[in-house]
Design an enzyme around this catalytic site. Structure first.
Site, short mmCIF file in Angstrom:
data_model
loop_
_atom_site.label_atom_id
_atom_site.label_comp_id
_atom_site.label_asym_id
_atom_site.label_seq_id
_atom_site.Cartn_x
_atom_site.Cartn_y
_atom_site.Cartn_z
N ASP A 138 99.07 -54.08 54.98
CA ASP A 138 98.06 -55.13 55.12
C ASP A 138 97.15 -54.76 56.29
O ASP A 138 97.63 -54.30 57.32
CB ASP A 138 98.75 -56.47 55.38
CG ASP A 138 97.86 -57.66 55.06
OD1 ASP A 138 98.27 -58.50 54.23
OD2 ASP A 138 96.75 -57.76 55.64
N LYS A 197 87.28 -57.79 39.65
CA LYS A 197 88.65 -57.99 39.17
C LYS A 197 88.80 -57.55 37.71
O LYS A 197 89.84 -57.06 37.29
CB LYS A 197 89.06 -59.46 39.35
CG LYS A 197 89.36 -59.82 40.81
CD LYS A 197 90.62 -59.10 41.27
CE LYS A 197 91.05 -59.49 42.66
NZ LYS A 197 92.36 -58.91 43.03
N TYR A 241 82.73 -60.95 42.17
CA TYR A 241 84.18 -60.98 42.38
C TYR A 241 84.90 -60.91 41.02
O TYR A 241 85.83 -60.13 40.82
CB TYR A 241 84.57 -62.25 43.14
CG TYR A 241 86.05 -62.44 43.32
CD1 TYR A 241 86.78 -61.59 44.16
CD2 TYR A 241 86.74 -63.45 42.65
CE1 TYR A 241 88.15 -61.77 44.33
CE2 TYR A 241 88.10 -63.62 42.82
CZ TYR A 241 88.80 -62.78 43.67
OH TYR A 241 90.15 -62.94 43.82
N GLY A 279 99.50 -61.71 53.50
CA GLY A 279 98.60 -62.79 53.10
C GLY A 279 99.41 -63.97 52.56
O GLY A 279 100.64 -63.99 52.63
N PHE A 280 98.69 -64.91 52.03
CA PHE A 280 99.30 -66.16 51.59
C PHE A 280 100.30 -65.94 50.44
O PHE A 280 101.50 -66.20 50.59
CB PHE A 280 98.16 -67.11 51.20
CG PHE A 280 98.56 -68.32 50.45
CD1 PHE A 280 99.52 -69.18 50.95
CD2 PHE A 280 97.96 -68.62 49.23
CE1 PHE A 280 99.88 -70.32 50.25
CE2 PHE A 280 98.31 -69.75 48.53
CZ PHE A 280 99.27 -70.60 49.03
N THR A 294 86.00 -53.12 48.33
CA THR A 294 87.45 -53.23 48.58
C THR A 294 88.18 -53.52 47.28
O THR A 294 89.23 -52.94 46.99
CB THR A 294 87.73 -54.39 49.58
OG1 THR A 294 87.00 -54.16 50.76
CG2 THR A 294 89.21 -54.49 49.90
N GLY A 334 95.13 -61.64 56.09
CA GLY A 334 96.58 -61.86 56.24
C GLY A 334 96.92 -62.10 57.70
O GLY A 334 96.12 -61.83 58.60
#
Ligand code: UDP
Length: 329
Positions: A37, A156, A152, A16-17, A98, A42
């Site tokens: 990944d 987290k 979200y 990913g970034f 996820t 990604g």
């Protein structure tokens, strides 16, 4: 600060970034990296082949795969997550699962093999807290959990709790990092992040879509500065059991950002104000202000961001123009 050379890092979400830039930083100093990944957001093209790099396509929800890879590595960096406001709003259930189950799976494996693990969290943790520079102990102020946007932040927060309780109750060496807005090369415009979106609009002559009235502010850090912060924390024994913000401190409104992008690209595009409801659906709640206090990180590791917003935009504009000339596959 000590660094034991030639360790093997497992980076979930490593193509990913942010993960790909962290991979570059670790390889550059002689470490080995295994990237896990699923290529959902990604891209393989983010990784440059290297003799000390191994790529494994798979999910953090695959318990057996995660177990095996954690066993083979010395240190784990957990970046894999469903990210990007638009993606979260489009697939709230999959994103939530996820982001909770994936983290639990990776932390459990780290615990099984007693591996140090850095878990990445987010500035979304602070929710609508628009106070002055947010320290790690600042309050969370969230809207209804019925709004996918806040699920979200909640997922987290659960990840953070898992990391912290595994540290306190089971002695697992964990580090929690809250990433603020991170931008720079390789950030895809596909998930709605503001800098790649506005830069591409400017270089293609489309109106720059500024959501709301554009007075909301953010601080944009260059991804290589962020990767440097992560490496410093991974290297520092004093980081274990702690939570850190990583982000830039130059605050800019989204309207100012759009104007700066138009100016730097010499674009003929105008700025178009788009109501939040149109952009994200009715009932969306944005953070009006988001500024990190990074004193804790600086005092422990000496970190400070080295690139300015202008540096970041110069690179991002050059990348967007190059892609326009030769589109990425
Ligand atoms: N934004 C915008 N135009 C866009 C994309 C985003 O005005 O095309 C706004 C968004 O509403 C937010 C800010 O830019 O206020 C940063 O959005 P981003 O998704 O990059 O990150 P966030 O800080 O919301 O996680």
């Amino acid at each position: 600060m000590t660094h034991s050379p030639r360790r093997t890092y497992l980076i979930t979400g490593g193509s990913g970034f942010v993960g790909s830039h962290l991979t570059d930083a670790l390889l550059a100093r002689g470490d080995s990296v295994v990237v896990l990944d699923d290529l959902s957001t990604g891209r393989l093209a983010n990784l440059t082949p290297h003799p000390n790099l191994r790529f494994v396509q798979g999910s953090v929800l695959d318990t057996l795969m995660v177990d095996e890879l954690v066993r083979q590595c010395d240190v784990v960096v957990h970046l894999a997550a469903a990210v990007g406001v638009k993606l979260i709003l489009k697939e709230p259930l999959r994103s939530f699962v996820t982001n909770i189950r994936g983290t639990e799976t990776v932390i459990e494996a780290a615990h099984r093999y007693r591996r140090k693990i850095l878990v990445t969290s987010t500035s979304e943790i602070y929710g609508k807290n628009a106070g002055d520079a947010l320290t790690e102990s600042a309050d969370r102020i969230l809207g209804s959990p019925a709004l996918a946007k806040w699920s979200y932040s909640t997922a987290k927060a659960v990840d953070e709790i898992l990391a912290n309780t595994y540290h306190k109750e089971r002695g697992l060496p964990t580090i929690v990092v809250r990433l603020f807005n991170t931008v720079g090369p390789r950030q895809s415009p596909a998930y709605g992040m503001v800098v790649p979106a506005l830069v591409r609009q400017a270089v293609t002559g489309l109106p720059l879509t500024v959501y709301g009235d554009g007075t909301q502010t953010r601080c944009f850090a260059h991804v290589e500065d962020v990767a440097d912060g992560l490496v410093r924390l991974l290297d520092h024994e004093g980081a274990v059991g702690q939570t850190f913000n990583i982000g830039a401190n130059h605050e800019v409104s989204i309207l100012e950002l759009a104007k700066l992008i138009v100016e730097m690209t010499d674009s003929t595009s105008g700025v178009e104000l788009v109501p939040y409801g149109e952009a994200y659906g009715e009932g969306f709640e944005d953070m009006v202000r988001r500024v990190p206090d990074t004193t804790k990180l600086r005092e422990l590791t000496g970190w400070s961001p080295r690139r300015t917003l202008e540096d970041i935009l110069t690179e991002t504009i050059a990348e967007a123009r190059a892609e326009l000339a030769a589109p990425r596959r």
